[in-house]
Write a protein that holds these residues in place. Structure first.
Motif, PDB file in Angstrom:
ATOM      1  N   LYS A   1      -7.182   9.592   1.812  1.00 34.34           N
ATOM      2  CA  LYS A   1      -8.393   9.305   1.029  1.00 34.34           C
ATOM      3  C   LYS A   1      -8.591   7.779   1.037  1.00 34.34           C
ATOM      4  CE  LYS A   1      -8.171  13.239  -2.031  1.00 34.34           C
ATOM      5  NZ  LYS A   1      -6.792  13.764  -2.158  1.00 34.34           N
ATOM      6  N   PRO A   2      -9.842   7.308   0.805  1.00 30.69           N
ATOM      7  CA  PRO A   2     -10.091   5.863   0.869  1.00 30.69           C
ATOM      8  C   PRO A   2      -9.129   5.038   0.006  1.00 30.69           C
ATOM      9  CG  PRO A   2     -12.164   7.044   0.701  1.00 30.69           C
ATOM     10  CD  PRO A   2     -11.081   8.083   0.596  1.00 30.69           C
ATOM     11  N   ALA A   3      -8.831   5.489  -1.209  1.00 30.38           N
ATOM     12  CA  ALA A   3      -7.953   4.710  -2.090  1.00 30.38           C
ATOM     13  C   ALA A   3      -6.535   4.637  -1.517  1.00 30.38           C
ATOM     14  CB  ALA A   3      -7.929   5.322  -3.486  1.00 30.38           C
ATOM     15  N   GLU A   4      -6.107   5.748  -0.890  1.00 29.11           N
ATOM     16  CA  GLU A   4      -4.766   5.763  -0.278  1.00 29.11           C
ATOM     17  C   GLU A   4      -4.717   4.776   0.891  1.00 29.11           C
ATOM     18  OE1 GLU A   4      -2.637   9.719   0.673  1.00 29.11           O
ATOM     19  OE2 GLU A   4      -4.714  10.240   0.230  1.00 29.11           O
ATOM     20  N   ARG A   5      -5.803   4.763   1.685  1.00 36.89           N
ATOM     21  CA  ARG A   5      -5.857   3.831   2.822  1.00 36.89           C
ATOM     22  C   ARG A   5      -5.806   2.388   2.333  1.00 36.89           C
ATOM     23  NH1 ARG A   5      -9.568   7.136   5.288  1.00 36.89           N
ATOM     24  NH2 ARG A   5     -11.283   5.891   4.453  1.00 36.89           N
ATOM     25  N   ASP A   6      -6.518   2.111   1.230  1.00 38.01           N
ATOM     26  CA  ASP A   6      -6.532   0.742   0.687  1.00 38.01           C
ATOM     27  C   ASP A   6      -5.121   0.323   0.273  1.00 38.01           C
ATOM     28  OD1 ASP A   6      -9.224   0.608   1.084  1.00 38.01           O
ATOM     29  OD2 ASP A   6      -9.777   0.947  -1.009  1.00 38.01           O
ATOM     30  N   SER A   7      -4.410   1.225  -0.400  1.00 33.89           N
ATOM     31  CA  SER A   7      -3.087   0.781  -0.857  1.00 33.89           C
ATOM     32  C   SER A   7      -2.098   0.757   0.309  1.00 33.89           C
ATOM     33  CB  SER A   7      -2.594   1.595  -2.054  1.00 33.89           C
ATOM     34  OG  SER A   7      -2.306   2.887  -1.675  1.00 33.89           O
ATOM     35  N   PHE A   8      -2.274   1.648   1.296  1.00 34.13           N
ATOM     36  CA  PHE A   8      -1.413   1.607   2.489  1.00 34.13           C
ATOM     37  C   PHE A   8      -1.599   0.275   3.224  1.00 34.13           C
ATOM     38  CE2 PHE A   8      -0.234   2.428   6.887  1.00 34.13           C
ATOM     39  CZ  PHE A   8       0.945   3.137   6.738  1.00 34.13           C
ATOM     40  N   ARG A   9      -2.866  -0.138   3.352  1.00 35.81           N
ATOM     41  CA  ARG A   9      -3.172  -1.408   4.029  1.00 35.81           C
ATOM     42  C   ARG A   9      -2.515  -2.575   3.280  1.00 35.81           C
ATOM     43  NH1 ARG A   9      -8.319  -2.135   2.609  1.00 35.81           N
ATOM     44  NH2 ARG A   9      -8.944  -0.493   4.018  1.00 35.81           N
TER      45      ARG A   9
END
Ligand code: ATP
Ligand code: MG
Length: 233
Positions: A81-89
């Motif tokens: 999900k977008p929020a997961e991608r943001d924190s992964f980045r």
């Protein structure tokens, strides 16, 4: 310091990746298969408009591919999900932009620390460390130790480049994505800058993917590839 992965596990693994910009009928990226192993310094070259920045933005999770899989450290960014991608980045990636994206009226130190305020995940990665000391150590390693309290607008382009590297490496990311950050330097400074970048990246156990159209620097990297050999679009 990052834990070395199992040396047989790729750090990046792409399969059947398609990316098309809205309004375009042809994909900019069509990559059947592509891998980067941990610890590699990869140089990816291609002419202007060939999709270098587009690929880096997909790897950074900023652009969302239309189909296929794009795994970093075994995690598929396309399934997040977008929020997961943001924190992964924030946790795993450093990014040096084509135009650095530094804030000119802030000091070197303030520019480097800024991502920590924007990302709790990156801050958490430095938990237990004295951030002041970490930043000043990074600046020292990159030869800008005496500039930490200067405003960025007072620096030369080469010095700004090193600030961008320090900012991208703060919190020891697993993967550093660099978008032609040497294009404004002469050959001699370019070589010095890259050697320094590799030294610091090796120290942290950071894998580097560097894109450029300028092949004069490719022999400094552990591996060099043409984007057109992996991109069938
Ligand atoms: N936001 C966008 N919308 C539509 N098309 C785009 C967009 N950004 C880039 N493109 C197109 O996608 C293609 C790849 O662009 P990209 O910026 O990835 O190239 P590049 O290899 O990084 O080029 P350069 O060396 O000039 O930086 C180009 O044809 C470009 O016109
Ligand atoms: Mg580009």
């Amino acid at each position: 310091m990052n834990q070395p992965l199992n040396s047989k596990e790729p750090l990046i693994e792409i399969k059947n990746l398609f990316f098309t910009y809205e309004g375009q009928d042809k994909p900019t990226l069509n990559i059947p298969a592509f891998k980067v192993m941990p610890g590699e310094n990869l140089f990816l070259f291609g002419p202007s408009g060939s999709g270098k920045t587009t690929l880096l933005e997909c790897l950074a999770g900023v652009l969302q591919p239309n189909s296929g899989s794009l795994k970093i450290l075994g995690k598929d960014l396309c399934l997040m999900k977008p929020a997961e991608r943001d924190s992964f980045r924030a946790e795993h990636l450093g990014y040096i932009f084509q135009s650095f994206n530094l804030i000119p009226y802030l000091t070197v130190f303030e520019n480097i620390i800024l991502p920590l305020y924007l990302s709790p995940a990156r801050k958490a990665r430095l938990k237990g460390s004295d951030v002041q000391l970490v930043i000043r150590g990074l600046c020292g390693n990159l030869g800008i130790g005496d500039l930490a309290d200067k405003k960025v607008l007072e620096l030369s382009v080469g010095q700004q480049q090193r600030v961008a590297v320090a900012r991208a490496l703060l919190g020891t990311p697993d993967l550093l994505l660099a978008d032609e950050p040497t294009s404004a330097l002469d050959t001699d400074h370019r070589e010095k800058f890259l050697k320094l970048l590799f030294e610091v990246a090796e120290h942290f156990g950071t894998t580097v993917v560097f894109v450029s159209h300028d092949r004069s620097i490719e022999n400094l990297f552990s591996l060099s590839l043409s984007l057109q050999t992996i991109n069938q679009s």
